[in-house]
Design a protein around this motif. Structure first.
Motif, PDB file in Angstrom:
ATOM      1  N   TRP A 143     -37.461   6.489  34.187  1.00  0.00           N
ATOM      2  CA  TRP A 143     -37.734   5.681  33.005  1.00  0.00           C
ATOM      3  C   TRP A 143     -38.167   4.266  33.391  1.00  0.00           C
ATOM      4  O   TRP A 143     -37.799   3.757  34.444  1.00  0.00           O
ATOM      5  CB  TRP A 143     -36.495   5.629  32.107  1.00  0.00           C
ATOM      6  CG  TRP A 143     -36.086   6.997  31.652  1.00  0.00           C
ATOM      7  CD1 TRP A 143     -35.090   7.774  32.165  1.00  0.00           C
ATOM      8  CD2 TRP A 143     -36.699   7.772  30.618  1.00  0.00           C
ATOM      9  NE1 TRP A 143     -35.030   8.977  31.515  1.00  0.00           N
ATOM     10  CE2 TRP A 143     -36.008   9.011  30.554  1.00  0.00           C
ATOM     11  CE3 TRP A 143     -37.751   7.544  29.733  1.00  0.00           C
ATOM     12  CZ2 TRP A 143     -36.346  10.012  29.645  1.00  0.00           C
ATOM     13  CZ3 TRP A 143     -38.088   8.537  28.825  1.00  0.00           C
ATOM     14  CH2 TRP A 143     -37.390   9.748  28.784  1.00  0.00           C
ATOM     15  N   PRO A 144     -38.947   3.610  32.529  1.00  0.00           N
ATOM     16  CA  PRO A 144     -39.469   2.275  32.850  1.00  0.00           C
ATOM     17  C   PRO A 144     -38.362   1.242  33.063  1.00  0.00           C
ATOM     18  O   PRO A 144     -37.322   1.276  32.401  1.00  0.00           O
ATOM     19  CB  PRO A 144     -40.313   1.915  31.615  1.00  0.00           C
ATOM     20  CG  PRO A 144     -40.612   3.217  30.951  1.00  0.00           C
ATOM     21  CD  PRO A 144     -39.444   4.106  31.229  1.00  0.00           C
ATOM     22  N   THR A 145     -38.603   0.322  33.991  1.00  0.00           N
ATOM     23  CA  THR A 145     -37.691  -0.783  34.268  1.00  0.00           C
ATOM     24  C   THR A 145     -38.394  -2.104  33.952  1.00  0.00           C
ATOM     25  O   THR A 145     -39.538  -2.126  33.497  1.00  0.00           O
ATOM     26  CB  THR A 145     -37.270  -0.794  35.745  1.00  0.00           C
ATOM     27  OG1 THR A 145     -38.415  -1.156  36.545  1.00  0.00           O
ATOM     28  CG2 THR A 145     -36.746   0.560  36.187  1.00  0.00           C
ATOM     29  N   TYR A 146     -37.710  -3.212  34.257  1.00  0.00           N
ATOM     30  CA  TYR A 146     -38.301  -4.531  34.052  1.00  0.00           C
ATOM     31  C   TYR A 146     -39.140  -5.003  35.243  1.00  0.00           C
ATOM     32  O   TYR A 146     -39.652  -6.118  35.228  1.00  0.00           O
ATOM     33  CB  TYR A 146     -37.199  -5.566  33.800  1.00  0.00           C
ATOM     34  CG  TYR A 146     -36.665  -5.555  32.389  1.00  0.00           C
ATOM     35  CD1 TYR A 146     -37.496  -5.835  31.311  1.00  0.00           C
ATOM     36  CD2 TYR A 146     -35.326  -5.280  32.136  1.00  0.00           C
ATOM     37  CE1 TYR A 146     -37.007  -5.830  30.016  1.00  0.00           C
ATOM     38  CE2 TYR A 146     -34.825  -5.283  30.838  1.00  0.00           C
ATOM     39  CZ  TYR A 146     -35.672  -5.554  29.788  1.00  0.00           C
ATOM     40  OH  TYR A 146     -35.186  -5.549  28.507  1.00  0.00           O
ATOM     41  N   ALA A 147     -39.287  -4.178  36.261  1.00  0.00           N
ATOM     42  CA  ALA A 147     -40.019  -4.597  37.455  1.00  0.00           C
ATOM     43  C   ALA A 147     -41.472  -4.922  37.113  1.00  0.00           C
ATOM     44  O   ALA A 147     -42.130  -4.184  36.366  1.00  0.00           O
ATOM     45  CB  ALA A 147     -39.966  -3.504  38.513  1.00  0.00           C
TER      46      ALA A 147
END
Length: 456
Positions: free
Chosen positions: A91-95
């Motif tokens: 799932w998408p992260t804040y990176a």
């Protein structure tokens, strides 16, 4: 003045800042569903800083490794972290380097199976799934603590909404509303079509007698819409007898005075002693450093400055690191926060932080704003705790002693913990992304007095 004397004098001159809770809870209620919608804030892009090699303890790096044939994220051993064992790397992260995207809105026909209200209520209450009661009130003495981030569903059956409408709203509210805070429970794979059908059947049974009148409460505190809002008061946060984090800070005095392999101690380079040399320093952080091409908090800066000058390693989130951060910040207690948000570099970081604050991540497709903006969750109950308003300021007490895990957290630990209820793996504690987010949030504290360490 010697460091020990400066430390004691600082305690005598302690300053009380206003106490506002940073978050709803260290429980997993903090990022649950809200059955509603508001427009998202305008977002502007700003160029990201260069990649950063983390200088943190292993548990704080956010790395995913294979353990016993299974890919897992290496996390802190505190109960509140170890309780979440799932690896969310899909799932998408804040990176800033993130390429994963959350699935687009999806429509699914309601299955032909007959909905079972009993199963639906069990799913609604399930901690493995949500629970939905973290944001919504339903009847039942076992519903405690219920939240008010989403609307009261106690008599939703009286509204005679079509089953398919309720089904779609639960499955993926993005089809019905623009930018909802309600997680897309079906599209994310948290609920199956059959499970969603059971929840719909349960909701249709919730009716008042007379219609639209919820059942009388035996305990008014059960209902988050009538529950008294009592401000948390943890006592004097600068009293060593009340705040264990101060004892941790006191251990930083030895770090300040101890020479490293380079033959120098912190005290050798900072004239006038700890109190004089560090007075006012913390009010300027986070700030941009051209030498590193990124924004840094005091905690970030210590990880590079200490080894460069003394030769002593100071890994982010280590006891020595937290002790030094608290000790340095305490010398500015009572002084107003005054970070730079106007220079080109600081403004770019502020915009990146603002974009991160509104960015949706994880399996629940949530953003910080869903919990901490006034037109979304802020000021409402998520479970048994009131969500704080970001614009009131969140950073001026960190690091803090957290009473539930009974340990000291920097604001980066708090960020990392927030990731898990969102269903996303956390980044390294010293990640540039978190530094930009911290700068954005700290801007709301400009002009407000520091009071470190805090208690929550």
């Amino acid at each position: 003045m010697r460091p020990k004397q400066a430390f004691k004098q600082h305690l005598r001159g302690r300053s009380e800042g206003p106490r506002l809770p940073l978050v709803a809870s260290v429980l997993v209620f903090g990022a649950l569903a809200v059955l509603g919608c508001v427009p998202g804030a305008e977002r502007r892009e700003a160029s990201a800083p260069p990649r950063w090699t983390s200088r943190a303890i292993p548990e704080a790096k956010g790395e995913v490794k294979e353990v016993d044939g299974k890919r897992v994220q290496i996390r802190y051993k505190d109960d509140v972290f170890s309780a979440v064992t799932a690896n969310f790397e899909q799932w998408p992260t804040y990176a800033y380097s993130e390429t994963k995207k959350f699935p687009p809105p999806s429509r699914v026909p309601m299955p032909g199976v007959k909905g079972d209200p009993k199963k639906g209520r069990e799913l609604f209450m399930s901690r493995e799934k949500a629970p939905c009661t973290g944001c919504h009130l339903i009847p039942g003495d076992d519903v405690w603590p219920a939240g008010s981030v989403g609307p009261d569903l106690s008599v939703i059956g009286d509204r005679r909404l079509p089953d398919q409408y309720l089904f779609q709203f639960i499955w993926d509210a993005r089809v019905v509303l623009p930018d909802p805070s309600m997680p897309p429970w079906g599209t994310s794979g948290i609920l199956s079509p059959e499970e969603t059908r059971h929840i719909v059947a349960f909701l249709q049974t919730l009716k008042g007698n007379p219609p639209f009148v919820p059942p009388a409460e035996k305990d008014p505190a059960r209902n988050p819409h009538t529950r008294p809002r009592v401000a948390n008061y943890w006592g004097d946060n600068l009293d060593p007898a009340n705040n264990p984090a101060i004892l941790l800070a006191e251990s930083g005095l030895a770090v300040w005075s101890t020479k490293g392999p380079a033959g120098k101690a912190c005290a050798d380079c900072h004239d006038g002693g700890l109190e004089k040399a560090m007075k006012g320093v913390a009010t300027k952080y986070p700030r941009y450093f051209s030498a590193y091409g990124r924004v840094m908090s005091i905690e970030d800066f210590l990880t590079v400055h200490a080894p460069e000058k003394t030769g002593n390693e100071m890994l982010a989130q280590s006891p020595a690191h937290l002790a030094m951060a608290i000790l340095i910040k305490m010398q500015s207690n009572g002084m107003p926060v005054s970070i730079d948000v106007t220079s080109p570099e600081a403004r770019a970081a502020y915009e990146r932080g603002r974009a991160l604050y509104h960015q949706r991540v994880g399996r629940r497709n949530h953003a910080c704003a869903d919990c901490h903006d006034a037109d979304r969750g802020a000021g409402r109950f998520a479970g048994g705790r009131v969500l704080s308003l970001a614009q009131n300021g969140m950073t001026k007490h960190f690091p803090v002693w957290f009473t539930i895990p009974r340990t000291t957290w920097s604001i980066r630990t708090r960020f990392q913990f927030c990731m898990l209820p969102l269903g996303t793996n956390y980044l390294a504690a010293d990640a540039p992304e978190y530094a930009d987010l911290e700068l954005y949030l700290t801007a709301f504290d400009n002009g407000k007095p520091l009071s470190v360490p805090g208690i929550r």
